[in-house]
Design a protein around this motif. Structure first.
Motif, PDB file in Angstrom:
ATOM      1  N   ASP A  10      34.303  22.251   5.442  1.00 58.60           N
ATOM      2  CA  ASP A  10      33.079  23.009   5.223  1.00 58.60           C
ATOM      3  C   ASP A  10      32.162  22.244   4.277  1.00 58.60           C
ATOM      4  O   ASP A  10      32.621  21.448   3.454  1.00 58.60           O
ATOM      5  N   SER A  11      30.891  22.523   4.351  1.00 59.14           N
ATOM      6  CA  SER A  11      29.915  21.849   3.480  1.00 59.14           C
ATOM      7  C   SER A  11      30.204  22.101   2.004  1.00 59.14           C
ATOM      8  O   SER A  11      30.002  21.214   1.169  1.00 59.14           O
ATOM      9  N   HIS A  51      24.025  18.681   8.741  1.00 57.24           N
ATOM     10  CA  HIS A  51      22.640  19.169   8.575  1.00 57.24           C
ATOM     11  C   HIS A  51      22.472  19.848   7.212  1.00 57.24           C
ATOM     12  O   HIS A  51      21.441  19.677   6.557  1.00 57.24           O
ATOM     13  N   GLU A  52      23.472  20.608   6.783  1.00 54.70           N
ATOM     14  CA  GLU A  52      23.407  21.256   5.469  1.00 54.70           C
ATOM     15  C   GLU A  52      23.423  20.205   4.355  1.00 54.70           C
ATOM     16  O   GLU A  52      22.674  20.309   3.389  1.00 54.70           O
ATOM     17  N   ILE A  53      24.263  19.203   4.490  1.00 56.41           N
ATOM     18  CA  ILE A  53      24.333  18.129   3.488  1.00 56.41           C
ATOM     19  C   ILE A  53      23.013  17.356   3.454  1.00 56.41           C
ATOM     20  O   ILE A  53      22.537  16.981   2.380  1.00 56.41           O
ATOM     21  N   ASP A  54      22.426  17.139   4.624  1.00 58.72           N
ATOM     22  CA  ASP A  54      21.187  16.363   4.707  1.00 58.72           C
ATOM     23  C   ASP A  54      19.993  17.037   4.034  1.00 58.72           C
ATOM     24  O   ASP A  54      18.993  16.374   3.778  1.00 58.72           O
ATOM     25  N   LEU A  60      25.622  12.420  -2.164  1.00 58.64           N
ATOM     26  CA  LEU A  60      26.408  12.981  -1.070  1.00 58.64           C
ATOM     27  C   LEU A  60      25.713  12.738   0.270  1.00 58.64           C
ATOM     28  O   LEU A  60      26.357  12.349   1.249  1.00 58.64           O
ATOM     29  N   LYS A  61      24.419  12.971   0.310  1.00 61.29           N
ATOM     30  CA  LYS A  61      23.675  12.718   1.546  1.00 61.29           C
ATOM     31  C   LYS A  61      23.798  11.250   1.942  1.00 61.29           C
ATOM     32  O   LYS A  61      24.029  10.937   3.113  1.00 61.29           O
ATOM     33  N   ASP A 109      20.678  27.939  11.097  1.00 60.53           N
ATOM     34  CA  ASP A 109      21.086  26.820  10.242  1.00 60.53           C
ATOM     35  C   ASP A 109      22.351  27.102   9.438  1.00 60.53           C
ATOM     36  O   ASP A 109      22.715  26.324   8.568  1.00 60.53           O
ATOM     37  N   ASN A 110      23.048  28.192   9.746  1.00 62.05           N
ATOM     38  CA  ASN A 110      24.300  28.511   9.067  1.00 62.05           C
ATOM     39  C   ASN A 110      25.459  27.830   9.794  1.00 62.05           C
ATOM     40  O   ASN A 110      25.788  28.188  10.927  1.00 62.05           O
TER      41      ASN A 110
END
Length: 168
Positions: A10-11, A51-54, A60-61, A109-110
């Motif tokens: 998970d993110s 996508h969440e990390i970005d 981290l990105k 986006d979840n």
């Protein structure tokens, strides 16, 4: 014959580690170990977690895009889409959760429902920092979804133990 489990992260696992106990400047070996275990086929994550990390503008990105990008896998297979549909139906029809919780859960986006859908379709173990809460109403947590769909889940430290990783 037993099969080696594949862990899908998970993110929050990546983000919490990067921003606290496994900061890149303090424990670079942790990040190297994730890449090595991914190379060995033991762990991965999904495109929607990436996508969440970005959304961040941090180390981290950079790491996700430069070192781990290969192991953010697609969630577009028919089996994953079917599992996602079933998870959405479960969440939206479950009386335990508030309307706000259902709205957040269903946001495009979840990554959370997609993460569990991937685990359902591919028979993976979900790795998350979230905890199961039988009485929760204001959000739909990954462990609650995992339990409903008979998906195993662990936290990061349990995954590290099961993989036999030592960061010395």
């Amino acid at each position: 014959m037993s099969t080696v489990p594949v862990y899908v992260l998970d993110s929050d696992v990546f983000m919490t580690a990067a921003r606290s106990y496994y900061a890149f400047d303090l424990v670079p070996k942790f990040w190297d170990a994730l890449v090595q275990e991914a190379r060995n086929g033991r762990l991965l994550s999904i495109d929607r977690v990436k996508h969440e990390i970005d959304r961040g503008k941090d180390k981290l990105k950079d790491w996700a895009n430069n070192d781990f990008h290969t192991w953010f896998v697609s969630t577009s297979s028919p089996a994953i889409l079917d599992a996602y549909r079933r998870i959405m139906q479960w969440g939206l029809n479950h009386n335990q959760f508030t309307g706000g919780a259902k709205h957040e859960f269903a946001k495009a986006d979840n990554a959370d429902p997609w993460l569990v859908a991937y685990a359902v379709a591919e028979r993976c173990v979900v790795v998350t920092n979230e905890k199961f809460d039988a009485k929760i109403r204001r959000s739909i947590k990954i462990p609650n979804v995992c339990q409903a769909f008979n998906v195993q889940y662990v936290d990061l430290f349990e995954m590290l133990r099961r993989l036999g990783l030592r960061l010395s």
